[in-house]
Write a protein that holds these residues in place. Structure first.
Motif, PDB file in Angstrom:
ATOM      1  N   PHE A 699       0.828  -1.198   0.000  1.00 22.54           N
ATOM      2  CA  PHE A 699       0.000   0.000   0.000  1.00 22.54           C
ATOM      3  C   PHE A 699       0.871   1.260   0.000  1.00 22.54           C
ATOM      4  CE2 PHE A 699      -2.548   3.209   2.389  1.00 22.54           C
ATOM      5  CZ  PHE A 699      -3.529   3.397   1.420  1.00 22.54           C
ATOM      6  N   ARG A 700       1.969   1.234   0.732  1.00 19.16           N
ATOM      7  CA  ARG A 700       2.885   2.378   0.733  1.00 19.16           C
ATOM      8  C   ARG A 700       3.474   2.590  -0.668  1.00 19.16           C
ATOM      9  NH1 ARG A 700       6.223   2.053   6.488  1.00 19.16           N
ATOM     10  NH2 ARG A 700       4.566   1.058   7.693  1.00 19.16           N
ATOM     11  N   ALA A 701       3.789   1.487  -1.334  1.00 19.45           N
ATOM     12  CA  ALA A 701       4.326   1.601  -2.692  1.00 19.45           C
ATOM     13  C   ALA A 701       3.310   2.237  -3.633  1.00 19.45           C
ATOM     14  CB  ALA A 701       4.738   0.221  -3.210  1.00 19.45           C
ATOM     15  N   LEU A 702       2.036   1.876  -3.469  1.00 24.71           N
ATOM     16  CA  LEU A 702       0.994   2.470  -4.304  1.00 24.71           C
ATOM     17  C   LEU A 702       0.888   3.972  -4.046  1.00 24.71           C
ATOM     18  CD1 LEU A 702      -1.368   2.249  -6.292  1.00 24.71           C
ATOM     19  CD2 LEU A 702      -2.835   1.629  -4.347  1.00 24.71           C
ATOM     20  N   ARG A 703       0.948   4.372  -2.803  1.00 28.25           N
ATOM     21  CA  ARG A 703       0.880   5.800  -2.479  1.00 28.25           C
ATOM     22  C   ARG A 703       2.097   6.548  -3.024  1.00 28.25           C
ATOM     23  NH1 ARG A 703      -2.191   7.810   1.538  1.00 28.25           N
ATOM     24  NH2 ARG A 703      -0.459   8.760   2.687  1.00 28.25           N
ATOM     25  N   ALA A 704       3.249   5.875  -3.038  1.00 27.91           N
ATOM     26  CA  ALA A 704       4.444   6.504  -3.612  1.00 27.91           C
ATOM     27  C   ALA A 704       4.258   6.700  -5.120  1.00 27.91           C
ATOM     28  CB  ALA A 704       5.667   5.641  -3.336  1.00 27.91           C
ATOM     29  N   ARG A 705       3.692   5.712  -5.782  1.00 28.30           N
ATOM     30  CA  ARG A 705       3.457   5.844  -7.226  1.00 28.30           C
ATOM     31  C   ARG A 705       2.464   6.960  -7.522  1.00 28.30           C
ATOM     32  NH1 ARG A 705       3.212   0.786 -11.152  1.00 28.30           N
ATOM     33  NH2 ARG A 705       5.412   1.047 -10.611  1.00 28.30           N
ATOM     34  N   GLY A 707       2.270   9.623  -5.956  1.00 30.44           N
ATOM     35  CA  GLY A 707       2.862  10.892  -5.579  1.00 30.44           C
ATOM     36  C   GLY A 707       2.376  11.428  -4.250  1.00 30.44           C
ATOM     37  N   ILE A 708       1.714  10.580  -3.446  1.00 28.92           N
ATOM     38  CA  ILE A 708       1.171  11.018  -2.158  1.00 28.92           C
ATOM     39  C   ILE A 708       2.241  10.990  -1.078  1.00 28.92           C
ATOM     40  CG2 ILE A 708      -0.543  10.476  -0.384  1.00 28.92           C
ATOM     41  CD1 ILE A 708      -2.305   9.343  -2.628  1.00 28.92           C
ATOM     42  N   ARG A 709       3.159  10.050  -1.162  1.00 26.56           N
ATOM     43  CA  ARG A 709       4.237   9.942  -0.190  1.00 26.56           C
ATOM     44  C   ARG A 709       5.519   9.557  -0.914  1.00 26.56           C
ATOM     45  NH1 ARG A 709       5.961   4.980   1.526  1.00 26.56           N
ATOM     46  NH2 ARG A 709       6.422   5.739   3.628  1.00 26.56           N
ATOM     47  N   GLU A 710       6.646   9.780  -0.235  1.00 26.34           N
ATOM     48  CA  GLU A 710       7.918   9.382  -0.810  1.00 26.34           C
ATOM     49  C   GLU A 710       8.131   7.892  -0.613  1.00 26.34           C
ATOM     50  OE1 GLU A 710      11.048  11.694   0.813  1.00 26.34           O
ATOM     51  OE2 GLU A 710      10.288  13.600   0.032  1.00 26.34           O
ATOM     52  N   GLY A 711       8.893   7.278  -1.517  1.00 25.99           N
ATOM     53  CA  GLY A 711       9.189   5.867  -1.381  1.00 25.99           C
ATOM     54  C   GLY A 711       9.403   5.199  -2.718  1.00 25.99           C
TER      55      GLY A 711
END
Length: 787
Positions: A699-705, A707-711
């Protein structure tokens, strides 16, 4: 005192010098009045001066701060030592910041930024406030009990490693916090009576948020502390009032005050002198004696006497602190009677909790306290007695920098070949034996904690190897019993801590064990185990421990309806999404032993460091054929599998043709997912199979893609390559919404299977079939998507 008891307290300025020649009471009184002014003014500025564009109330607690000013001033400026650590009640944070400001530990620019973004936090925060804070508080009861667990953690780390000698672990808590179950859950733990370094000071102002507390019953509560081994000290009547008690009629006055309800006493504080003379004697037995006693007392002296609570008497407070320090073989609690909103216009009013002084009242307060409303942040003049005490106090409380110590290097794997049928819980138990053989230095830093479920969560082998930690050796009377599988060897050298059946205590201790890297310069690798259904019960204190900077691993096992025969009371449903949503923590749910080994080693490597993080593992007792993991034998492929597993998941099976559907499973349900893929293949429907190890990381990876969070988002292309995009069926033994976000990776149709109701007893397959997470249900969901 009896039920409904009351106390009245002292006017510090009128208190005659006490038997402490080393303390200048006039100087200390001037300091406490400046602390009161600064704390009140910070809240005033935040609400009355600083612009608030949103229009939302800023808030603050002038009354709660005022009630504890005397306690904190006496403690900091005349008693504390550098190694002592203090947990400050949440609503007194302005007092702490005022003290730090006078000690030169806080820049004046922050005094106007209480509760502003980037400014002083609403409640004391170790990680977010700019000045020294020993304990984060705010979740009522949890900050208070943290001192117990920090004392235990320091005892443990000092006994296993070289660490600076600690001091007192002190809690300043409001009397209403004694309503919290966390308090009593902690007090009854058998280890607590040995903690002579623990000191609690109860700010007993007889008010909570919305009311005057109708039944403080401090005598009963004090007896409860004594019953669990604490020294109990009561700081009750001030010296002015004690002087009245010694006159003719004094005993009747004492009886009258003791017996009046709290509400009546609070009402007296709001009385004029005429009303006070009418109301104080009451109408019961002894009222004439009280009338005669107070008849020749001046109005001002009578008003001061009624307010003469010893929690505002600096001499009485210092004597109580010294009395507590004199007892070192058990913890102490001081009940200090105070007035909420002491010295403020709102004192004693039942609605004063969030009340704010008007600008006129605030300016008038400056005159009474010797401050300047036009220069509110002025420090004491250089060369003054007050400035000298502040300088000397800052020097006395200066701590040596915490030595930086790196946690041990954790290996990438332990070399075990995971074969046969095994559960992740069994693999968890074997993990520690392998760790002790392959990485003894890492194992030396591990400390495990359980709430009376150590053997049932497969820690028996580890316990037999390292023993139980106990403050002093104890005899194992069953050591020669050949039927005993777990050797309960207790000593100061053990590495497993067994608590009672109290999950809140376990995670409280985990949080403090996980903070020794920053407190003591000695990183530990703490791991706690509990039944997964009880994770929600323990979530708040564990979460708060992470907020305060503690890093640990929590293992919830067994989990889900897979624990079928135990019934619905022991089935965890929401914990997968709870783990996904917990800040400063990575949630893992490995399906196979090899995945558990990799992810648990990785999690250990993230503990005890400034950029570290906690982890939550959801395990199961269901034996699974480890051959289903298809662990690669080629070194490059094996390294790639490990890399993907640590990033959140891997492709377990790739169909020869382009997939018509992608089956995604997590945890114990993987055999059903693979079985459904076989059924679909027989029907001519190609299906890829993805095994998730951490929905959280994906889920963090999806948010990074997005542009919502870094990662890093590379794992998304590994699990769901653009060229193989297909409708998705997700399955887990938990709430189906946990994996519902996966449809957004490629914008595909998705069906989410899981458990969304309370369970019941039965066989695993019975429950899987009932909740629609068996092979047939997965196949049906896939067919619905592709048809």
């Amino acid at each position: 005192m009896t039920t409904g008891e009351n106390i009245v307290a002292a006017d510090v300025t009128a208190a005659e010098p006490g038997p402490r020649p080393d303390i200048d009471l006039q100087t200390l009184d001037a300091i406490q009045r400046r602390v009161l002014w600064l704390a009140t003014s910070m809240i005033h500025h935040a609400n009355k001066v600083r612009s608030t564009p949103s229009g939302v109330k800023v808030g603050g607690h002038q009354a709660s701060s005022a009630s504890i000013v005397s306690i904190m001033s006496a403690l900091w400026f005349a008693h504390l030592r550098a190694p002592d650590r203090v947990s400050v009640k949440p609503h007194a944070s302005p007092v702490l910041h005022a003290i730090n400001y006078l000690l030169g530990r806080l820049d004046a620019s922050y005094l106007t930024e209480l509760r502003s973004f980037g400014g002083l936090q609403s409640y004391p925060s170790r990680r977010k406030d700019p000045d020294p804070v020993d304990f984060s508080t705010g979740s009522v009861g949890i900050g208070a009990t943290a001192t117990i667990w920090s004392a235990l953690a320091h005892r443990y780390v000092a006994g296993h490693f070289e660490a600076p000698r600690g001091g007192r672990h002190i809690s300043l808590l409001g009397d209403a916090e004694l309503d919290e179950g966390a308090i009593w859950e902690a007090l009854v733990d058998p280890a607590v009576p040995r903690l002579g370094e623990a000191l609690w000071i109860v700010d007993l102002n007889r008010q909570s948020l919305d009311r005057v507390v109708p039944d403080i019953a401090a005598g009963r509560i004090g007896a409860m502390f004594e019953a669990v081994g604490w020294q109990t000290i009561v700081v009750k009547y001030g010296r002015r009032l004690r002087g009245l008690f010694e006159r003719p009629g004094g005993e009747a006055l004492r009886d009258r005050i003791d017996s009046m309800p709290n509400e009546e006493y609070q009402h007296l504080l709001r009385s004029t002198p005429e009303q006070l003379r009418e109301r104080l004697p009451g109408e019961g037995r002894g009222h004439r004696e009280v009338q005669r006693l107070i008849a020749d007392v001046e109005d001002a002296d009578l008003g001061a006497a009624v307010r003469d609570l010893a929690g505002h008497d600096l001499v009485d407070l210092l004597d109580a602190f010294a009395q507590a320090d004199a007892v070192t073989d058990r913890p102490s609690v001081i009940f200090a009677y105070t007035i909420k909103a002491w010295s403020l216009p709102t004192e004693g009013h039942p609605a004063n909790h969030s009340a704010l002084l008007s600008t006129e009242q605030w300016r008038a307060l400056a005159g009474r306290l010797g401050a300047d409303a036009d220069d509110p942040w002025r420090r004491f003049d250089e060369g003054s007695a007050e400035a000298e005490v502040c300088r000397a106090t800052a020097q006395r409380l200066e701590r040596e920098p915490t030595p930086a110590a790196q946690p041990p290097a954790v290996p990438a794997d332990l070399g075990r070949a995971h074969a046969g049928r095994s559960s992740t819980q069994q693999a968890f138990g074997r993990f520690f034996v392998d760790l002790a053989h392959s990485a003894p230095d890492v194992a030396r830093h591990v400390v495990t904690v359980s709430p009376d479920v150590a053997s049932s969560t497969n820690l028996g082998g580890w316990i037999n190897r390292v023993g139980i930690w106990h403050m002093g050796d104890r005899i194992d009377w069953f050591a020669d019993d050949t039927d005993t599988l777990v050797k309960w060897r207790e000593s100061a050298h053990g590495q497993h801590i067994e608590l009672g059946i109290a999950e809140g205590n376990l995670v409280g201790l985990l949080g403090e064990l996980g903070a020794t890297w920053s407190r003591d310069g000695r990183p530990l690798l703490p791991i706690g185990t509990m039944y997964d259904p009880f994770v929600n019960r323990a979530l708040e204190p564990w979460s708060f421990g992470m907020y305060a900077g503690g890093q640990s691993i929590l293992v919830g096992t067994p989990s889900g309806v897979t624990l079928a025969p135990e019934g619905g009371a022991h089935h965890s449903i929401t914990t997968p999404s709870v783990g996904l949503e917990q800040p400063m923590c990575v949630a893992w749910e490995p399906a196979f032993g090899q995945d558990l080994e990799w992810t648990l080693l990785h999690a250990l490597g993230r503990l005890g460091r400034p950029d570290g993080t906690s982890s939550y593992f959801r395990l199961t007792t269901r034996p699974i054929d480890q051959a289903l993991a298809a662990v690669p034998t080629d070194p490059e492929d094996l390294a790639r599998r490990r890399e993907h597993a640590l990033a959140g998941g891997y492709v377990l099976r790739t169909a020869e043709a382009a997939p018509e559907v992608t089956l995604v499973g997590m945890g114990a349900i993987l055999p059903e997912v693979l079985g459904a893929a076989d059924q679909l293949a027989e029907a001519g429907i190609a299906a890829d199979v993805v095994c998730l190890t951490s929905a959280d990381l994906v889920f963090r990876a999806l948010r990074a893609r997005q542009g919502i969070r870094e990662g890093d988002d590379d794992i998304l292309d590994v699990l769901f390559p653009a060229g193989r995009a297909a409708p998705i069926v997700t399955v887990l033994d938990g709430h189906p919404h946990t994996l519902a976000f996966l449809g957004a990776v490629r914008g595909t149709a998705i069906a989410n299977l899981g458990v969304d109701d309370f369970g019941q007893s039965g066989d695993v397959q019975d429950l899987y079939r009932h909740f629609g997470i068996d092979e047939d249900a997965i196949v049906d969901a896939a067919l619905d998507l592709v048809r």
